[in-house]
Design a protein around this motif. Structure first.
Motif, PDB file in Angstrom:
ATOM      1  N   ASN A   7      31.970  29.774  32.666  1.00  0.00           N
ATOM      2  CA  ASN A   7      31.520  31.163  32.774  1.00  0.00           C
ATOM      3  C   ASN A   7      32.422  31.986  33.691  1.00  0.00           C
ATOM      4  O   ASN A   7      32.682  33.157  33.412  1.00  0.00           O
ATOM      5  N   VAL A   8      32.934  31.388  34.738  1.00  0.00           N
ATOM      6  CA  VAL A   8      33.827  32.097  35.656  1.00  0.00           C
ATOM      7  C   VAL A   8      35.146  32.435  34.958  1.00  0.00           C
ATOM      8  O   VAL A   8      35.671  33.548  35.084  1.00  0.00           O
ATOM      9  N   LEU A   9      35.665  31.492  34.204  1.00  0.00           N
ATOM     10  CA  LEU A   9      36.933  31.720  33.500  1.00  0.00           C
ATOM     11  C   LEU A   9      36.777  32.758  32.397  1.00  0.00           C
ATOM     12  O   LEU A   9      37.643  33.632  32.223  1.00  0.00           O
ATOM     13  N   ILE A  10      35.680  32.702  31.665  1.00  0.00           N
ATOM     14  CA  ILE A  10      35.431  33.687  30.607  1.00  0.00           C
ATOM     15  C   ILE A  10      35.265  35.082  31.213  1.00  0.00           C
ATOM     16  O   ILE A  10      35.719  36.068  30.633  1.00  0.00           O
ATOM     17  N   ASP A  11      34.637  35.177  32.385  1.00  0.00           N
ATOM     18  CA  ASP A  11      34.524  36.474  33.062  1.00  0.00           C
ATOM     19  C   ASP A  11      35.894  37.116  33.217  1.00  0.00           C
ATOM     20  O   ASP A  11      36.076  38.308  32.931  1.00  0.00           O
ATOM     21  N   VAL A  12      36.837  36.322  33.688  1.00  0.00           N
ATOM     22  CA  VAL A  12      38.184  36.832  33.958  1.00  0.00           C
ATOM     23  C   VAL A  12      38.926  37.110  32.655  1.00  0.00           C
ATOM     24  O   VAL A  12      39.519  38.179  32.487  1.00  0.00           O
ATOM     25  N   LEU A  13      38.888  36.175  31.745  1.00  0.00           N
ATOM     26  CA  LEU A  13      39.626  36.314  30.488  1.00  0.00           C
ATOM     27  C   LEU A  13      39.125  37.472  29.638  1.00  0.00           C
ATOM     28  O   LEU A  13      39.902  38.120  28.937  1.00  0.00           O
ATOM     29  N   SER A  14      37.822  37.750  29.705  1.00  0.00           N
ATOM     30  CA  SER A  14      37.240  38.832  28.900  1.00  0.00           C
ATOM     31  C   SER A  14      37.095  40.130  29.686  1.00  0.00           C
ATOM     32  O   SER A  14      36.604  41.121  29.144  1.00  0.00           O
ATOM     33  N   ASP A  15      37.503  40.119  30.956  1.00  0.00           N
ATOM     34  CA  ASP A  15      37.343  41.272  31.846  1.00  0.00           C
ATOM     35  C   ASP A  15      35.900  41.769  31.830  1.00  0.00           C
ATOM     36  O   ASP A  15      35.625  42.945  31.636  1.00  0.00           O
ATOM     37  N   ASP A  16      34.985  40.831  32.025  1.00  0.00           N
ATOM     38  CA  ASP A  16      33.559  41.140  32.005  1.00  0.00           C
ATOM     39  C   ASP A  16      33.258  42.271  32.999  1.00  0.00           C
ATOM     40  O   ASP A  16      33.634  42.181  34.177  1.00  0.00           O
ATOM     41  N   THR A  18      30.635  43.195  34.530  1.00  0.00           N
ATOM     42  CA  THR A  18      29.734  42.854  35.633  1.00  0.00           C
ATOM     43  C   THR A  18      30.337  41.815  36.567  1.00  0.00           C
ATOM     44  O   THR A  18      30.204  41.925  37.789  1.00  0.00           O
ATOM     45  N   TRP A  19      31.014  40.808  36.019  1.00  0.00           N
ATOM     46  CA  TRP A  19      31.390  39.642  36.810  1.00  0.00           C
ATOM     47  C   TRP A  19      32.886  39.417  37.012  1.00  0.00           C
ATOM     48  O   TRP A  19      33.264  38.561  37.823  1.00  0.00           O
ATOM     49  N   ALA A  20      33.740  40.132  36.310  1.00  0.00           N
ATOM     50  CA  ALA A  20      35.181  39.844  36.408  1.00  0.00           C
ATOM     51  C   ALA A  20      35.708  39.982  37.835  1.00  0.00           C
ATOM     52  O   ALA A  20      36.485  39.126  38.289  1.00  0.00           O
ATOM     53  N   ASP A  21      35.312  41.006  38.540  1.00  0.00           N
ATOM     54  CA  ASP A  21      35.823  41.201  39.910  1.00  0.00           C
ATOM     55  C   ASP A  21      35.418  40.042  40.823  1.00  0.00           C
ATOM     56  O   ASP A  21      36.244  39.516  41.563  1.00  0.00           O
ATOM     57  N   TRP A  22      34.136  39.651  40.773  1.00  0.00           N
ATOM     58  CA  TRP A  22      33.679  38.543  41.606  1.00  0.00           C
ATOM     59  C   TRP A  22      34.413  37.258  41.235  1.00  0.00           C
ATOM     60  O   TRP A  22      34.900  36.531  42.102  1.00  0.00           O
ATOM     61  N   SER A  23      34.489  36.973  39.949  1.00  0.00           N
ATOM     62  CA  SER A  23      35.108  35.732  39.491  1.00  0.00           C
ATOM     63  C   SER A  23      36.583  35.678  39.851  1.00  0.00           C
ATOM     64  O   SER A  23      37.082  34.652  40.331  1.00  0.00           O
ATOM     65  N   LEU A  24      37.299  36.761  39.654  1.00  0.00           N
ATOM     66  CA  LEU A  24      38.723  36.797  39.996  1.00  0.00           C
ATOM     67  C   LEU A  24      38.924  36.646  41.504  1.00  0.00           C
ATOM     68  O   LEU A  24      39.790  35.885  41.951  1.00  0.00           O
ATOM     69  N   ALA A  25      38.114  37.332  42.290  1.00  0.00           N
ATOM     70  CA  ALA A  25      38.218  37.207  43.752  1.00  0.00           C
ATOM     71  C   ALA A  25      37.959  35.766  44.191  1.00  0.00           C
ATOM     72  O   ALA A  25      38.664  35.238  45.062  1.00  0.00           O
ATOM     73  N   GLN A  26      36.973  35.119  43.585  1.00  0.00           N
ATOM     74  CA  GLN A  26      36.680  33.733  43.945  1.00  0.00           C
ATOM     75  C   GLN A  26      37.814  32.792  43.527  1.00  0.00           C
ATOM     76  O   GLN A  26      38.162  31.878  44.276  1.00  0.00           O
ATOM     77  N   THR A 114      30.812  28.448  40.050  1.00  0.00           N
ATOM     78  CA  THR A 114      29.997  28.805  38.883  1.00  0.00           C
ATOM     79  C   THR A 114      29.135  30.014  39.182  1.00  0.00           C
ATOM     80  O   THR A 114      28.917  30.362  40.343  1.00  0.00           O
ATOM     81  N   ARG A 115      28.630  30.632  38.130  1.00  0.00           N
ATOM     82  CA  ARG A 115      27.596  31.656  38.278  1.00  0.00           C
ATOM     83  C   ARG A 115      26.231  31.124  37.869  1.00  0.00           C
ATOM     84  O   ARG A 115      25.227  31.806  37.997  1.00  0.00           O
ATOM     85  N   ASP A 116      26.167  29.926  37.332  1.00  0.00           N
ATOM     86  CA  ASP A 116      24.925  29.364  36.810  1.00  0.00           C
ATOM     87  C   ASP A 116      24.600  28.087  37.574  1.00  0.00           C
ATOM     88  O   ASP A 116      25.024  27.000  37.205  1.00  0.00           O
ATOM     89  N   VAL A 117      23.840  28.217  38.642  1.00  0.00           N
ATOM     90  CA  VAL A 117      23.623  27.088  39.552  1.00  0.00           C
ATOM     91  C   VAL A 117      22.397  26.244  39.240  1.00  0.00           C
ATOM     92  O   VAL A 117      22.277  25.123  39.738  1.00  0.00           O
ATOM     93  N   ARG A 118      21.473  26.743  38.442  1.00  0.00           N
ATOM     94  CA  ARG A 118      20.165  26.111  38.309  1.00  0.00           C
ATOM     95  C   ARG A 118      20.233  24.627  37.960  1.00  0.00           C
ATOM     96  O   ARG A 118      19.686  23.796  38.679  1.00  0.00           O
ATOM     97  N   ARG A 119      20.857  24.266  36.866  1.00  0.00           N
ATOM     98  CA  ARG A 119      20.888  22.851  36.482  1.00  0.00           C
ATOM     99  C   ARG A 119      21.707  22.022  37.459  1.00  0.00           C
ATOM    100  O   ARG A 119      21.345  20.899  37.781  1.00  0.00           O
ATOM    101  N   TYR A 120      22.814  22.578  37.932  1.00  0.00           N
ATOM    102  CA  TYR A 120      23.618  21.814  38.898  1.00  0.00           C
ATOM    103  C   TYR A 120      22.803  21.516  40.146  1.00  0.00           C
ATOM    104  O   TYR A 120      22.789  20.406  40.659  1.00  0.00           O
ATOM    105  N   ALA A 131      28.831  30.068  44.350  1.00  0.00           N
ATOM    106  CA  ALA A 131      28.197  30.955  43.373  1.00  0.00           C
ATOM    107  C   ALA A 131      27.949  32.300  44.038  1.00  0.00           C
ATOM    108  O   ALA A 131      28.060  32.413  45.261  1.00  0.00           O
ATOM    109  N   PRO A 132      27.596  33.314  43.255  1.00  0.00           N
ATOM    110  CA  PRO A 132      27.359  34.628  43.858  1.00  0.00           C
ATOM    111  C   PRO A 132      26.401  34.599  45.042  1.00  0.00           C
ATOM    112  O   PRO A 132      26.641  35.261  46.043  1.00  0.00           O
ATOM    113  N   GLU A 133      25.353  33.788  44.968  1.00  0.00           N
ATOM    114  CA  GLU A 133      24.399  33.747  46.074  1.00  0.00           C
ATOM    115  C   GLU A 133      24.859  32.919  47.260  1.00  0.00           C
ATOM    116  O   GLU A 133      24.243  32.947  48.307  1.00  0.00           O
TER     117      GLU A 133
END
Length: 135
Positions: A7-16, A18-26, A114-120, A131-133
């Motif tokens: 999800n982090v990589l797709i954020d950057v590759l798709s210039d999401d 909502t999340w591209a800035d956070w993901s790229l910074a991370q 990741t942005r999806d922490v629940r299962r992990y 993650a963001p939080e």
């Protein structure tokens, strides 16, 4: 080593938006602290966004991601965690990839960006999550 979730990589590759800035910074921040990696499961998930192996390989190389292979103990743990998920009422059938990624990190001692922490968090509580939080 730090596994970078799809999800982090797709954020950057798709210039999401909502999340591209956070993901790229991370990615930038974490690359100064850790070797960034993907595994074959993440590679396969990423392939959905590319027309060819060569294009995907170029993107992986451009992001300076290492391809880390899954060990048999990690594969075993993934299966066991998925069975536990199903027995506890988990109804989704398409989440096995998360269990491969989480088990890989748990067995190898890696963290996960990741942005999806629940299962992990629920099934691999010893894995450090970025993650963001959390940052």
């Amino acid at each position: 080593m730090l596994l970078v979730d799809t999800n982090v990589l797709i954020d950057v590759l798709s210039d999401d938006p909502t999340w591209a800035d956070w993901s790229l910074a991370q990615l930038r921040t974490q690359s100064r602290l850790h070797e960034l990696a993907i595994n074959p499961v993440i590679y396969a998930e990423l392939s959905l966004a590319f027309e060819s192996v060569e294009a995907l390989d170029d993107a992986v190389a451009g992001m300076e991601l290492t391809l880390a292979h899954l060990s048999r103990p990690a594969l075993f743990l993934a299966g066991k965690a998925f069975v536990r998920y199903r027995r506890q009422g988990g109804s989704r059938h398409n989440v096995l990839a998360d269990f491969f990624i989480g088990a890989h990190a748990a067995v190898a001692g890696y963290g996960i960006l990741t942005r999806d922490v629940r299962r992990y968090r629920n099934y691999f509580p010893t894995v450090e999550l970025i993650a963001p939080e959390t940052g």
